[in-house]
Scaffold this motif. Sequence first.
Motif, PDB file in Angstrom:
ATOM      1  N   ALA A  13      13.085 -17.816 -16.769  1.00  0.00           N
ATOM      2  CA  ALA A  13      14.454 -18.290 -16.991  1.00  0.00           C
ATOM      3  C   ALA A  13      15.457 -17.145 -16.960  1.00  0.00           C
ATOM      4  N   GLU A  14      15.013 -15.953 -16.512  1.00  0.00           N
ATOM      5  CA  GLU A  14      15.920 -14.805 -16.528  1.00  0.00           C
ATOM      6  C   GLU A  14      16.886 -14.807 -15.357  1.00  0.00           C
ATOM      7  N   PHE A  15      16.516 -15.490 -14.297  1.00  0.00           N
ATOM      8  CA  PHE A  15      17.368 -15.467 -13.107  1.00  0.00           C
ATOM      9  C   PHE A  15      18.483 -16.497 -13.252  1.00  0.00           C
ATOM     10  N   GLN A  16      19.722 -16.048 -13.045  1.00  0.00           N
ATOM     11  CA  GLN A  16      20.891 -16.929 -13.121  1.00  0.00           C
ATOM     12  C   GLN A  16      21.789 -16.638 -11.925  1.00  0.00           C
ATOM     13  N   ASN A  17      22.387 -17.712 -11.399  1.00  0.00           N
ATOM     14  CA  ASN A  17      23.264 -17.598 -10.254  1.00  0.00           C
ATOM     15  C   ASN A  17      24.415 -18.581 -10.423  1.00  0.00           C
ATOM     16  N   PRO A  18      25.551 -18.305  -9.847  1.00  0.00           N
ATOM     17  CA  PRO A  18      26.625 -19.314  -9.888  1.00  0.00           C
ATOM     18  C   PRO A  18      26.239 -20.547  -9.086  1.00  0.00           C
ATOM     19  N   GLY A  19      26.769 -21.654  -9.449  1.00  0.00           N
ATOM     20  CA  GLY A  19      26.463 -22.900  -8.764  1.00  0.00           C
ATOM     21  C   GLY A  19      25.137 -23.476  -9.222  1.00  0.00           C
ATOM     22  N   SER A  20      24.544 -24.285  -8.364  1.00  0.00           N
ATOM     23  CA  SER A  20      23.267 -24.904  -8.671  1.00  0.00           C
ATOM     24  C   SER A  20      22.378 -24.855  -7.446  1.00  0.00           C
ATOM     25  N   PRO A  21      21.037 -24.818  -7.646  1.00  0.00           N
ATOM     26  CA  PRO A  21      20.117 -24.784  -6.485  1.00  0.00           C
ATOM     27  C   PRO A  21      20.252 -26.069  -5.663  1.00  0.00           C
ATOM     28  N   GLN A  22      20.308 -25.884  -4.351  1.00  0.00           N
ATOM     29  CA  GLN A  22      20.423 -27.045  -3.454  1.00  0.00           C
ATOM     30  C   GLN A  22      19.206 -27.202  -2.541  1.00  0.00           C
ATOM     31  N   ALA A  23      18.579 -26.114  -2.193  1.00  0.00           N
ATOM     32  CA  ALA A  23      17.383 -26.178  -1.350  1.00  0.00           C
ATOM     33  C   ALA A  23      16.548 -24.934  -1.619  1.00  0.00           C
ATOM     34  N   PHE A  24      15.282 -25.082  -1.460  1.00  0.00           N
ATOM     35  CA  PHE A  24      14.432 -23.896  -1.614  1.00  0.00           C
ATOM     36  C   PHE A  24      13.178 -24.034  -0.777  1.00  0.00           C
ATOM     37  N   ALA A  25      12.585 -22.854  -0.503  1.00  0.00           N
ATOM     38  CA  ALA A  25      11.353 -22.781   0.278  1.00  0.00           C
ATOM     39  C   ALA A  25      10.490 -21.678  -0.305  1.00  0.00           C
ATOM     40  N   VAL A  26       9.190 -21.755  -0.038  1.00  0.00           N
ATOM     41  CA  VAL A  26       8.220 -20.781  -0.540  1.00  0.00           C
ATOM     42  C   VAL A  26       7.720 -19.957   0.632  1.00  0.00           C
ATOM     43  N   ARG A  27       7.794 -18.658   0.495  1.00  0.00           N
ATOM     44  CA  ARG A  27       7.304 -17.760   1.534  1.00  0.00           C
ATOM     45  C   ARG A  27       5.773 -17.705   1.468  1.00  0.00           C
ATOM     46  N   ALA A  28       5.135 -18.045   2.579  1.00  0.00           N
ATOM     47  CA  ALA A  28       3.678 -18.135   2.587  1.00  0.00           C
ATOM     48  C   ALA A  28       3.016 -16.780   2.454  1.00  0.00           C
ATOM     49  N   ASP A  29       3.652 -15.726   2.947  1.00  0.00           N
ATOM     50  CA  ASP A  29       3.010 -14.411   2.941  1.00  0.00           C
ATOM     51  C   ASP A  29       3.121 -13.699   1.605  1.00  0.00           C
ATOM     52  N   THR A  30       4.237 -13.860   0.900  1.00  0.00           N
ATOM     53  CA  THR A  30       4.446 -13.119  -0.349  1.00  0.00           C
ATOM     54  C   THR A  30       4.456 -14.002  -1.577  1.00  0.00           C
ATOM     55  N   GLY A  31       4.654 -15.301  -1.436  1.00  0.00           N
ATOM     56  CA  GLY A  31       4.755 -16.185  -2.579  1.00  0.00           C
ATOM     57  C   GLY A  31       6.126 -16.178  -3.225  1.00  0.00           C
ATOM     58  N   ALA A  32       7.072 -15.462  -2.648  1.00  0.00           N
ATOM     59  CA  ALA A  32       8.428 -15.447  -3.188  1.00  0.00           C
ATOM     60  C   ALA A  32       9.114 -16.773  -2.888  1.00  0.00           C
ATOM     61  N   ILE A  33      10.156 -17.060  -3.680  1.00  0.00           N
ATOM     62  CA  ILE A  33      10.897 -18.306  -3.540  1.00  0.00           C
ATOM     63  C   ILE A  33      12.256 -18.003  -2.913  1.00  0.00           C
ATOM     64  N   LEU A  34      12.611 -18.783  -1.905  1.00  0.00           N
ATOM     65  CA  LEU A  34      13.924 -18.680  -1.270  1.00  0.00           C
ATOM     66  C   LEU A  34      14.789 -19.808  -1.805  1.00  0.00           C
ATOM     67  N   LEU A  35      15.901 -19.440  -2.457  1.00  0.00           N
ATOM     68  CA  LEU A  35      16.803 -20.412  -3.068  1.00  0.00           C
ATOM     69  C   LEU A  35      18.144 -20.369  -2.354  1.00  0.00           C
ATOM     70  N   ALA A  36      18.637 -21.540  -2.077  1.00  0.00           N
ATOM     71  CA  ALA A  36      19.964 -21.646  -1.456  1.00  0.00           C
ATOM     72  C   ALA A  36      20.863 -22.462  -2.364  1.00  0.00           C
ATOM     73  N   SER A  37      22.040 -21.914  -2.635  1.00  0.00           N
ATOM     74  CA  SER A  37      23.051 -22.622  -3.424  1.00  0.00           C
ATOM     75  C   SER A  37      24.310 -22.764  -2.587  1.00  0.00           C
ATOM     76  N   GLU A  38      25.372 -23.261  -3.196  1.00  0.00           N
ATOM     77  CA  GLU A  38      26.616 -23.418  -2.458  1.00  0.00           C
ATOM     78  C   GLU A  38      27.334 -22.104  -2.234  1.00  0.00           C
ATOM     79  N   TYR A  39      26.700 -20.998  -2.724  1.00  0.00           N
ATOM     80  CA  TYR A  39      27.335 -19.695  -2.555  1.00  0.00           C
ATOM     81  C   TYR A  39      26.485 -18.688  -1.791  1.00  0.00           C
ATOM     82  N   SER A  40      25.162 -18.746  -1.944  1.00  0.00           N
ATOM     83  CA  SER A  40      24.352 -17.654  -1.386  1.00  0.00           C
ATOM     84  C   SER A  40      22.919 -18.104  -1.155  1.00  0.00           C
TER      85      SER A  40
END
Length: 1319
Positions: A13-40
């Motif tokens: 719960a440490e990660f905070q961003n303006p706006g709200s999450p709208q779409a996300f994907a999981v990177r198969a090679d690293t396991g990182a999460i890609l988050l897209a909001s109305e800003y970034s």
Amino acid sequence: MRNLKLLKSLRNAEFQNPGSPQAFAVRADTGAILLASEYSITEFEPRTGQVLSEVSLTADGFLPEDGSGKVVGIQDMAELESVCVATASGDVILCNLLTKQLECVGSVDSGLTTMSWSPDEELVTLITGQETVIMMTKDFEPITEVGIHQDDFGEEKFITVGWGKKETQFHGSEGKQAAQKKTVEVQPALAWDDRRPRVTWRGDGQLFAVSAICPQTGARKVRVWNRECVLQATSEPVNGLEQALCWKPSGSLIACTQRQLNKHSVVFMEKNGLLHGDFTLPLSRDQAKVKELLWNSDSCVLAVWLEEMNPGEDGQIDTYIQLWTVGNYHWYLKQSLHFGRDPQKAPVCVSWDPERPLRLHMVTRGWTSLTYDWGWTTERSSGLNATDNGNVAVIDGDKILVTSFRQGVVPPPMCTFELQLTSEVNQVTFLCQPQRTNQLAAFTADGHISVFGPSTFSPDPADGPSKTADSFRIVSHPLVLQTKYSVVTEQEEPLALRQLLWLREDVFLGLSAAPLPGTSTLLLLGPGLPQDATHTITVRSQVEVEGVVISMTYCSQTSTVALQLEDGQTRKLLWDRPEPSVKDWLDSSSRSINFPVPCVQMAICTIAGEEHLLGLTDRSHLYAGDTELASNVSSFLVYDDFLLVTTYSHTCRCLQLSAHTVQGLQTALGADKNQNDETTRRVERGSRIVTVVPQDTRVILQMPRGNLETIHHRALVLAQLRKWLDSLRFRDAFVCMRKLRINLNLIYDHNPKVFLDNIKTFLAQLNTINYINLFLTELKEEDTTKTMYPCPRNSPQHCHLAAGRKKVDTVCDALRSCMESMDPHHYCLSVLTAHVKKSVPELEIALHKVHQLRVNPPDVAGAVSAEEALKYLLFLVNVNDLYEHSLGTYDFDLVLMVAEKSQKDPKEYLPFLNKLKTLEPNYQRYTIDKHLKRYRKALHHLSKCGEEHFPEALDLVKEQNLYTEALRLYPVNSPQYKALSCAYAEHLVEHQQAEQAGLLLWRCGEPSRALQAFVSSSSWRHALCVAQQVPLPPDQLALLARDLAEKLMEQRRYTEAALLLDQYAKDCEEAISALIIGAVWEDALRLVYMHNRQDIIETNLKPALLEAFSTQMSFLEAQTATFVRHKNRLAVVRELKEKARLELLDEDGANCPDGDLYSEASSVMTNSKYSHSNSRISSRSSKNRRKAERKSLSLKEGSPLEDRALMHALTEMFTSVDKMREEVHNLLKTLVLFQFDQQAEKLQLAYEEALLLMEAAVPEVWQEGLSQNQAPITGPNSTANSITASFQQQKVTGTQLDAEIFRPPKMRNNIKWKLIVLK
């Protein structure tokens, strides 16, 4: 019958961003999460909470800065190290995560509603605001654009020829109007539907489906398109179809949701648009809406994302995610994650991991990331005694389906009984306390633990078995709810308590997420005080563990709790102490033991007296600590002292742990066992172990489609049988062996002494005549504990009886005597069986007992009649054999009784029996015995019939060769005895035993015939004795002596011939001549001087001495030359073989393990033109076989066995020369006597040189190590050449002759032969 178990959960719960999450994907090679909001766009690492990169979408004007923009899709492009993002305004943006550069690769004026990439990332489909489908390549080159809504059905349109059309059918009372087609009215989509098109791809990327609102009806319709964006099919009209859409990766079905009048369902469509199956959600019609459906990557779990329709009192709505699985065509709700009514905790993005099938990612509206890792588990009761029912619990929503396999095998989705709860069940655990393992506890989604146990009501056994209202017998009583506890823990997210174990009645062990990342908290829970009316479970103590615990297991035998961390490290929890603690898992040498990789299943077992941890990875590798046991294991189970394993080679292995070490298990599981091995059993493809019924032989397996199978693994069966036999439970063992076709000899062979000491117990427990008879009829001399069912290596060795008496006779006699002492009438048939089954069947005794039953019928109730006994005896024995044995009793009443029960025609036996009755008793018995071919008995009876029957007796003796028996039956001085002796003598003469014939004739008063027999056998001493007894005249005696001497001379018995000629023929000259011919020089000199015939010395003796000298010298020279030639040739042959061996080593490599083999077999592989085959002599006698082996040893150069032939020839020469010591010694003495010193010295020197030459050659010819017989060598390090050489060596080597050839001969140096008087 598996459940989903939460292995670990990750919350950040440490990660905070303006706006709200709208779409996300999981990177198969690293396991990182890609988050897209109305800003970034943000790349976020959920394990550490670190933001890896962030790219603004508003800086370059792709999205407005006021936050009104929207991202409709995001996709990780691993090959380009970029992210593809689609916005609602119509831009398709490619973002490089390394350079943080943005590139607009395309734009659609009407805007975009959906972006979906194919699984292979070769194609992308875009749904525009005008509801068209744009298909592009991965390089964003347009392929085609078509409208979603088309009037055509598609290329897969159904074809009909009109058969069975509704218009042609008879409609009965409905009338003709029923033949008219009725249009299906489809209701428009519900108001809460976002009306956005949904796109989903099939797993292979060949088809994709689009769900969109139809403009005409306002309802959703699903269309299926191929990879070229050509319409294939359109779904049939489905009323109430909702927005959720997901194609099963395996490609069979498309999952959708449908709201019907009375239920809310998940329905499945085929690729042709037709419905194919469904299941109902446990919700009322208007209770919730399904936001999305998500299949995991291996198509095993379907996630249903729901949101309640009606807000609560606070105006907020509840959100939850359900995980469903299918088995045997039934859908099970395995997990339910409730996120509460806080909107910040509600998930807004949910996705399965593309690489880990059972990892679920989600992001809440408050930017909290949640990752859940699940694993498959089978919840089974862990008892080891007969009180455990072999329960298995299956979670199905708010129900627990419990199957008690001790009572019966109930195929899922049915069960023995159901336990209904008030909320969805997430975890089930059985009590680990012995004698109470049938109790279970369930942890529900609302945070309660419900404890179920047996009912306190126990039916009265006097009332008989319990029955239902429908008069069905109740086999298993269901568990009842005893207590419901609320768990007092801090719960920030669903499933805060996981891995629940019920260690004792008042102790629960669970896991919760620790406040620090990378740690875990172990909670020891227990009920509150008894006076507490709230029934709460509180935390008694907690232990912080460094590392994330993913699994725990408990062993009730040792009270050990083992933990496994996410990196495979193992720990031991000391929980039964005032201050619980965690320490490393150590072996006996205090070395820390860890799994090399994380395991999804874990168990504790004892191997060779030491506790070990077994673990199974998701890659099918089975480990015992850090040692890999096998690499093709699909499931395993530790039961008592056994490890059961199913493999992907479709076998079920059962190994006894106490009989193996870890390395032994590794070898046993890695070896290919044959089908006769009791540890291996073939099973159906894909079988998995469900459970083993304690103190039973049943192993329950589940097939991939969900049905169950029961097998009785031979290793478990034998172990259980040994336990029953040790505890004298003979009936249980017998019934099991009879049902599973185990040889009943094991009952005795397991422990013969105990069986014989407890025969009464055995009979009392079986208490069934048929069972006792079956046991007796299966008896055989084979010891099944050494052949069919060998005992484990560490099992106690039971003493076996001495081998003096046969086993079958021992058991039959012991059982018969015990049965006769207990109740002979009750066990009558079994007593008869014991007589018949003996190694020499006692049919006469059995027949006499049947006859006694007929003469004196027993008046005991239930006794066996003579007819029944005889009928049973005829069942055991062939009727013809029984008839003949009854005839052998000489009891005609018994014979008639047997004949009447047989199928014989009276015309066959009545005339014969009537004839027998007219004969004299002894002659009658002789006739019967001769008919039965019992010739010795027949002769015995015939000898009592008088002299008039002696010729018949003599003929019988000659026909059956019964001379010895006949001589014992008649007095020595009787004429019959003399006639038998003469006949026996003739028989012996015919069989080349003339000397023994002469002895018989001499003692019975036939000296003339005895003399002929002795003369023909060269038994001259007996012949002269008989001749003196006759007596013969002197001239005939001398003639007889000359004849005998001539025979002895032919047999090279010169001394005996000389004695006859001298003493009986009175011819000293011929006697001396015989001794000179035989080289018996000293005896010849004795006769010369005794008869004063010194003239013979000059005429005969000296010439014979010189001739013997010449012969001996020639022989020694020839033998010496041949010996040297063969020895030199042997060295050459061995050099050639060594050269051939080195050439083979050069071909196979310098480190060939079979190098020594070629020294024995290289001659086989040389360019020899000779080959031999001895297959024709395999059945010959040993003497002929040795002769044939010697014949195969050819001395021709280049023959395959030339080296062995040379050694054989050298051995024979060595032996023959060494045997000349006595002969040379006598010759030397005689030569010296007559002053032939020169010749004597020459002979002595030549013989000494020959002996020294041969003795010096022994180490060179008969080298050490030549006698080792090389067996065929095979294995992983062998080559084709080495295997061929080893088998060829086996084929050509004469094993019986090898011992004679390779054994070095020894000189008889203890025999003194040299003369000192000679130089």
